[in-house]
Design an enzyme around this catalytic site. Structure first.
Site, short mmCIF file in Angstrom:
data_model
loop_
_atom_site.label_atom_id
_atom_site.label_comp_id
_atom_site.label_asym_id
_atom_site.label_seq_id
_atom_site.Cartn_x
_atom_site.Cartn_y
_atom_site.Cartn_z
N HIS A 73 6.67 -5.18 119.04
CA HIS A 73 5.94 -4.04 119.63
C HIS A 73 5.89 -4.18 121.15
O HIS A 73 6.04 -3.21 121.88
CB HIS A 73 4.50 -3.99 119.12
CG HIS A 73 4.37 -3.68 117.65
ND1 HIS A 73 3.91 -4.58 116.74
CD2 HIS A 73 4.63 -2.54 116.96
CE1 HIS A 73 3.87 -4.03 115.54
NE2 HIS A 73 4.31 -2.79 115.65
N GLN B 47 1.44 8.28 105.29
CA GLN B 47 2.81 7.79 105.09
C GLN B 47 2.89 6.67 104.05
O GLN B 47 3.96 6.11 103.83
CB GLN B 47 3.43 7.35 106.42
CG GLN B 47 2.84 6.09 107.04
CD GLN B 47 3.39 5.84 108.43
OE1 GLN B 47 3.09 6.55 109.38
NE2 GLN B 47 4.22 4.82 108.57
N GLY C 9 11.27 1.32 117.29
CA GLY C 9 12.05 0.11 117.05
C GLY C 9 13.27 0.40 116.18
O GLY C 9 13.19 1.18 115.23
O1 PAF Z 1 6.80 2.54 112.64
C1 PAF Z 1 5.55 2.67 112.55
O2 PAF Z 1 4.77 1.75 112.85
C2 PAF Z 1 4.98 3.97 112.03
O3 PAF Z 1 5.80 4.54 111.07
C3 PAF Z 1 4.67 4.99 113.15
C4 PAF Z 1 5.93 5.42 113.86
C5 PAF Z 1 3.70 4.37 114.15
C6 PAF Z 1 4.01 6.23 112.56
O4 PAF Z 1 2.83 5.92 111.91
#
Ligand code: PAF
Length: 305
Positions: free
Chosen positions: A37, A64, A172
């Protein structure tokens, strides 16, 4: 470094930056930050320059996650994340909660029971009914294995784009399909944002950095290197033989994964990196992605071959 929790405050700030002519870089995350990150933060800073602003969003987006997935146990450590962001020179950390993201409208709540269903069996907020769905790139691989996942990702990322108004957003390469879908969404829906994809950072033994690596206790950690070993095996094959049938490589990966007592292959795919369309003959430049359960933890990885 500023910490912002409300949508109203985030939008106000973003408009102020725009009026001041500042370039805005956004790094969307679900927190539990690691060096991967922080490399996205560095990339965002490079892109917007020292007079620009870098915003990191930290939000575990319930929409998600599938009903049987790890939403409730997803690792969280906001205090540590905030310190990492401060040390990395982040200007603003946006940390909304579920109520703010999916229930509050114009200062009032749209549902009398705002937490109902968030991250529970349906992962579907009650006071929210508009989703962003990419319909082509999101059907295979992660989209096939996790049918509502990308709908949740594109919806929350579209919301973040509307709230932070970034000129640049950094994702990423570890989530290659996600980055490709977001790039398509931004183009299709005319978001005025440049999507940058930063390389995957790996541990010394090749394991791709991921917040979910925290789940790998005891012997599982060593077995998790099977994803990287599979990529290296495919790479070596393609380098030596120039072109190799995808079906043969899939069988070889399946066998390699089966050597680990607690690992189970979910899928492996060989595809064109831009269109995500599968290839039947794998050549250099093709992309490989795989998902493997190591114990109960589902890990993903991908690379160009
Ligand atoms: O890759 C992630 O951490 C998540 O899918 C994101 C892009 C922050 C969306 O919640």
């Amino acid at each position: 470094m500023q910490r912002v929790a409300s949508i109203a405050a985030m939008q106000r700030l973003a408009r102020q930056w725009q009026r001041a002519g500042k370039h805005i870089g956004l790094v969307p995350t679900m927190g539990y930050l690691h060096a991967g990150h922080l490399s996205l933060v560095k990339r965002a800073r490079q892109a917007v320059g020292k007079n620009g602003v870098v915003a990191v969003s930290i939000y575990v987006n319930p929409v998600q996650f599938g009903p049987k997935e790890d939403f409730s146990k997803y690792p969280r450590d906001l205090k540590r994340d905030l310190k990492l962001c401060r040390d990395a020179g982040v200007d603003v950390v946006f940390v909304p909660d579920d109520r703010e993201m999916y229930e509050r409208r114009g200062g009032s709540l749209s549902s009398p029971d705002p937490r109902k269903n968030l991250g529970s069996t349906e992962s579907r907020p009650t006071g929210f009914s508009t989703y962003v769905v990419e319909e082509r790139l999101s059907r295979t691989m992660e989209g096939a294995a996790r049918p509502t996942h990308f709908r949740g990702v594109t919806t929350v990322v579209a919301k973040l784009f509307n709230l932070v108004l970034p000129d640049v957003a950094v994702f990423g390469a570890k989530d290659w399909q996600q980055a490709t879908i977001i790039r398509r969404m931004a183009a299709d829906l005319n978001f005025p944002v440049r999507i940058l994809v930063a390389p995957t950072l790996r541990e010394r033994d090749g394991l791709a950095m991921s917040s979910r690596n925290k789940y790998l206790t005891g012997g599982l950690r060593a077995q998790a290197t099977v994803l990287w070993c599979s990529i290296q095996m495919a790479r070596a094959t393609v380098k030596k033989l120039k072109a190799f049938p995808a079906a043969g490589l899939k069988t070889a990966v399946k066998k390699l994964v089966a050597c680990e007592p607690d690992a189970r292959l979910d899928y492996v795919e060989f595809f064109d990196p831009d269109t995500l369309l599968p290839v039947s003959k794998v050549k250099r430049g093709a992309h490989m992605a795989l998902a493997v359960f190591v114990g109960k933890t589902r890990l993903i990885d991908n690379a160009r071959l």
